[in-house]
Design an enzyme around this catalytic site. Structure first.
Site, short mmCIF file in Angstrom:
data_model
loop_
_atom_site.label_atom_id
_atom_site.label_comp_id
_atom_site.label_asym_id
_atom_site.label_seq_id
_atom_site.Cartn_x
_atom_site.Cartn_y
_atom_site.Cartn_z
N LYS A 126 0.83 -1.20 0.00
CA LYS A 126 0.00 0.00 0.00
C LYS A 126 0.87 1.26 0.00
O LYS A 126 0.68 2.15 -0.84
CB LYS A 126 -0.91 0.02 1.22
CG LYS A 126 -1.83 1.25 1.27
CD LYS A 126 -2.58 1.34 2.59
CE LYS A 126 -1.69 1.85 3.70
NZ LYS A 126 -2.43 2.15 4.94
N ASP A 145 -6.49 1.20 1.34
CA ASP A 145 -6.42 1.56 2.74
C ASP A 145 -7.71 1.11 3.42
O ASP A 145 -8.51 0.38 2.84
CB ASP A 145 -6.19 3.07 2.90
CG ASP A 145 -7.46 3.86 2.66
OD1 ASP A 145 -8.35 3.38 1.94
OD2 ASP A 145 -7.57 4.98 3.22
#
Length: 228
Positions: A126, A145
């Protein structure tokens, strides 16, 4: 209760279109002026609000201006400098070690590949995706997220649970040209409307697309659990 459009690609495109209209200025909310500042900010943002990160980095970036500055930093002093950030002691260790690796292996520069970035401590896929997209203008994935994770599952676009699996499931569904903006749109909507608890389904522009829409019920139809 809304009914999702089929196939998932159609639903995802409609979600994106509506959210573009709702949030025309959607963008990353972390403050940074270099790739290094971006990397540091994203590492600090793990399980911490962007607002808090921006408060801390305002002074931090004045003191630490290069990878060498982090590599040579006293870890306890750096931890004090980022006090107020969640897990500040651990993140201070990540930043000093990341600084050393960048100095030793990348000429003090932020790596420009997924593998190079994920080799840095505190950097998962991420974080690496964010740095690639906003630091190197390289978009090769979707940042998943907590907001993206929550909203895509509520919308029924994915049934996966792990961020890595969700990203893999989204890539063939979300148009590649929207991979970067998709995250920002869902973050904005997740903060403003589709919150973790008590989402405002009645005022949600996606309610008719969402199988989890809470219209006349206090139950999350996607999970069978109360909204809380």
């Amino acid at each position: 209760m809304g009914t999702p459009l089929e196939p998932r690609e159609t639903q995802a495109e409609e979600v994106i279109d509506r959210l573009h209209e709702e949030y025309p200025d959607s963008a990353i909310s972390l403050n940074f002026s270099s790739r290094l500042e971006l990397l540091v900010a994203v590492v600090l943002s793990a399980q911490c609000t962007d607002e808090r990160v921006n408060e801390v980095t305002a002074d931090l970036f004045e003191k630490y201006r290069s990878a060498a500055d982090y590599a040579e930093a006293d870890e306890e002093e750096l931890a004090e400098d980022i006090y107020g950030i969640t897990f500040h002691n651990n993140k201070a260790g990540y930043l000093t070690e990341a600084g050393r690796i960048m100095v030793d292996e990348h000429d003090g520069e932020v790596p420009d590949t997924m593998s190079g970035l994920t080799d840095l401590p505190g950097v998962g896929r991420k974080t690496a995706n964010v740095v690639l997209q906003h630091g190197h203008d390289v978009v090769e994935g979707i940042v998943v997220d907590t907001h993206v994770q929550r909203l895509t599952r509520r919308l029924g676009i994915t049934e996966e649970e792990r961020p890595e699996a969700i990203e893999e499931d989204l890539l063939p569904v979300v148009p590649e040209a929207e991979w970067q903006q998709f995250t920002h749109l869902l973050i904005d909507h997740g903060r403003a409307v589709c919150t973790a608890r008590n989402p405002d389904c009645e005022d949600c522009v996606l309610a008719d697309l969402c199988p989890s829409a809470k219209m006349d019920s206090d139950v999350d139809l996607a999970s069978g659990e109360p909204w809380g």
